[in-house]
Design a protein around this motif. Structure first.
Motif, PDB file in Angstrom:
ATOM      1  N   UNK A   1      27.352 -26.163   3.122  1.00 43.03           N
ATOM      2  CA  UNK A   1      25.988 -26.032   3.638  1.00 43.03           C
ATOM      3  C   UNK A   1      25.817 -24.791   4.524  1.00 43.03           C
ATOM      4  N   UNK A   2      26.770 -24.546   5.421  1.00 47.58           N
ATOM      5  CA  UNK A   2      26.634 -23.406   6.329  1.00 47.58           C
ATOM      6  C   UNK A   2      26.705 -22.083   5.577  1.00 47.58           C
ATOM      7  N   UNK A   3      27.501 -22.042   4.507  1.00 49.92           N
ATOM      8  CA  UNK A   3      27.573 -20.836   3.693  1.00 49.92           C
ATOM      9  C   UNK A   3      26.272 -20.638   2.911  1.00 49.92           C
ATOM     10  N   UNK A   4      25.733 -21.732   2.378  1.00 47.75           N
ATOM     11  CA  UNK A   4      24.475 -21.627   1.632  1.00 47.75           C
ATOM     12  C   UNK A   4      23.350 -21.131   2.528  1.00 47.75           C
ATOM     13  N   UNK A   5      23.350 -21.575   3.774  1.00 45.87           N
ATOM     14  CA  UNK A   5      22.329 -21.106   4.721  1.00 45.87           C
ATOM     15  C   UNK A   5      22.412 -19.595   4.891  1.00 45.87           C
ATOM     16  N   UNK A   6      23.624 -19.057   4.933  1.00 46.76           N
ATOM     17  CA  UNK A   6      23.798 -17.607   5.069  1.00 46.76           C
ATOM     18  C   UNK A   6      23.298 -16.871   3.821  1.00 46.76           C
ATOM     19  N   UNK A   7      23.524 -17.477   2.661  1.00 45.94           N
ATOM     20  CA  UNK A   7      23.017 -16.890   1.413  1.00 45.94           C
ATOM     21  C   UNK A   7      21.496 -16.802   1.455  1.00 45.94           C
ATOM     22  N   UNK A   8      20.861 -17.884   1.901  1.00 44.10           N
ATOM     23  CA  UNK A   8      19.396 -17.912   1.969  1.00 44.10           C
ATOM     24  C   UNK A   8      18.889 -16.896   2.979  1.00 44.10           C
ATOM     25  N   UNK A   9      19.587 -16.762   4.096  1.00 40.57           N
ATOM     26  CA  UNK A   9      19.195 -15.768   5.096  1.00 40.57           C
ATOM     27  C   UNK A   9      19.275 -14.352   4.527  1.00 40.57           C
TER      28      UNK A   9
END
Length: 347
Positions: free
Chosen positions: A196-204
Motif C-alpha cells: 500500500x505505501x509503495x502504491x501511494x508513492x506511485x500515485x503521487x
C-alpha cells in the motif's frame, strides 16, 4: 460445424481465450461457436460478434458433483464436433470426456492424454512480443489447420455504455480537458497486491508529473483497503483522487475505463481489460508471476515492470516457486526502481 471452447475461472483468462473465436470465425464463417465460462466472467466477452452462445459454469456446479455431471451431459447432448479445452482442469476434463466430440484438443498433461485427440505442449519461451498466454492459446488451433497472425483480445462496449459512462463522469466533476488515469490499486489477492505505501508513492508520481485526475479501481467490499491507500497519499495527491467515482459492476468499470488515458497499477485482469479496450497500461507485476506469460503486447503503450527486471539475482528458481515469499519480495520492489520508467510512460 459446432465448436465449444472451455475456459473457466479468471476474468483475464476468459478474455484472453476470446482471441480463439476471431481466428475460428475467419476459418469457419458459418460455424456455431460456443463458450463455456464461469458466470462471473461473462462481462468481458459480452457482445463479442464471433461467439454464438454462452454456457455458464455456476457456483452451484462448482460445489456439486451431481450438477457438474448434469452439465457434462448437457454438453454431450449439444453434439459438438470440436471441443477445445483451454482450462484443462478436472471439471473441464470431465466435460470434454463426456462430450463425445470427434475432435478434442487441450494442453499436454500425461494423465489426461487419453481424453483428447490432440495434446499440445506449451512452449516456455518465444520472442516476448505477444506473451506466452497468447502464443500457447493460438497453438491449440493448429490441429484445425489454423495458422494465423497473433490476435489481440478485444472488449466490445456499446455506444450507449460509452455515452452513459461519459455522462456519469461529467456529473462527478471529471474534466475531460485534463488527463484521467485509472489506478488498479488492489490485486486479486494479497500476494498480487503491491504494498500500500509503495502504491501511494506511485500515485503521487502520477499526479506530480501530470496533474492528472485519478480514479481507483476497486469494488465496494474492498473500500477499506482502497481507503487505506488513499490515506497514505499526501494531501495534494488526495485532492486529485475521485475516490467515490467507480464502476459498480464489471461492465460499468469497462465503460469508465474506456474514457481513461491509461490504466496503471497491479498486473491482472484490469490491465488485460484495459489493453483489450486499447487503453495504455503500466503494469506492476507480482514478484511470483511469470512476466513472459502475461506481459501481452508490451511496447511503449503497454509497459510492464517486474522485480526480476531489476534484481535478477533473486531468481534462481521459477517465479511460481516464490509465491510464499511474495511479501518479502514485494518489500524489495521499491517504486524508486521503476520511477524513471513510469515517468517516461506518462510523457
Amino acid at each position: 460445424m459446432k465448436i465449444l471452447i472451455i475456459q473457466q475461472q479468471m476474468i483475464g483468462d476468459v478474455l484472453t481465450s476470446g482471441i480463439l473465436f476471431e481466428a475460428l470465425r475467419q476459418k469457419f464463417p458459418k460455424a456455431q461457436l460456443d463458450y463455456l465460462i464461469n458466470e462471473h466472467t461473462i462481462a468481458v466477452v459480452e457482445n463479442n460478434p464471433n461467439i454464438n452462445n454462452f454456457i455458464l459454469f455456476t457456483k452451484e456446479t462448482k460445489s456439486s458433483k451431481v450438477k457438474l455431471l448434469r452439465l457434462a451431459k448437457s454438453v454431450r447432448n449439444k453434439q459438438y464436433d470440436v471441443v477445445i479445452d483451454v482450462y484443462s482442469k478436472l471439471s473441464s476434463n470431465l466435460i470434454s470426456l463426456f462430450s463425445e466430440a470427434k475432435t478434442k484438443i487441450s494442453y499436454h498433461k500425461y494423465y489426461t492424454t487419453y481424453i483428447y485427440h490432440h495434446n499440445i505442449k506449451r512452449v516456455k519461451s518465444n520472442d516476448g512480443k505477444t506473451g506466452l498466454a497468447i502464443f500457447n492459446r493460438m497453438q491449440l488451433l493448429a490441429p484445425l489447420g489454423i495458422k494465423t497472425a497473433f490476435i489481440k483480445p478485444k472488449i466490445y462496449v456499446t455506444e450507449k455504455e460509452i455515452a452513459d459512462s461519459r455522462l456519469f463522469l461529467e456529473n462527478n466533476q471529471i474534466d475531460f480537458n485534463r488527463p484521467l488515469y485509472m489506478v488498479s490499486v488492489l490485486g486479486s489477492g494479497a500476494k498480487k497486491t503491491y504494498p500500500f505505501n509503495y502504491m501511494a508513492k506511485v500515485i503521487e508520481t502520477i499526479v506530480e508529473e501530470t496533474s492528472g485526475q485519478i480514479l481507483f479501481n476497486y469494488i465496494p467490499n474492498q473500500e477499506t483497503e482502497a481507503r487505506s491507500i488513499f490515506n497514505l497519499c499526501n494531501p495534494e495527491t488526495q485532492n486529485n483522487i475521485f475516490f467515490n467515482v467507480f464502476g459498480e459492476n464489471l461492465r460499468a468499470f469497462l465503460a469508465v475505463t474506456y474514457h481513461c488515458d491509461a490504466l496503471i497499477g497491479n498486473e491482472g485482469g484490469a490491465i488485460n481489460m484495459a489493453k483489450a479496450l486499447n487503453i495504455k497500461t503500466f503494469a506492476i507485476f507480482s514478484p511470483w508471476i511469470d512476466k513472459a506469460t502475461w506481459s501481452l503486447f508490451e511496447n511503449d503503450n503497454n509497459v510492464g515492470v517486474h522485480l526480476k527486471d531489476y534484481k535478477p539475482e533473486l531468481y534462481t528458481k521459477a517465479e511460481k516457486t516464490l509465491k510464499n515469499k511474495a511479501a518479502t519480495l514485494y518489500e524489495m520492489f521499491k517504486p524508486e526502481l521503476f520511477t524513471n520508467k513510469l515517468k517516461a510512460f506518462l510523457k
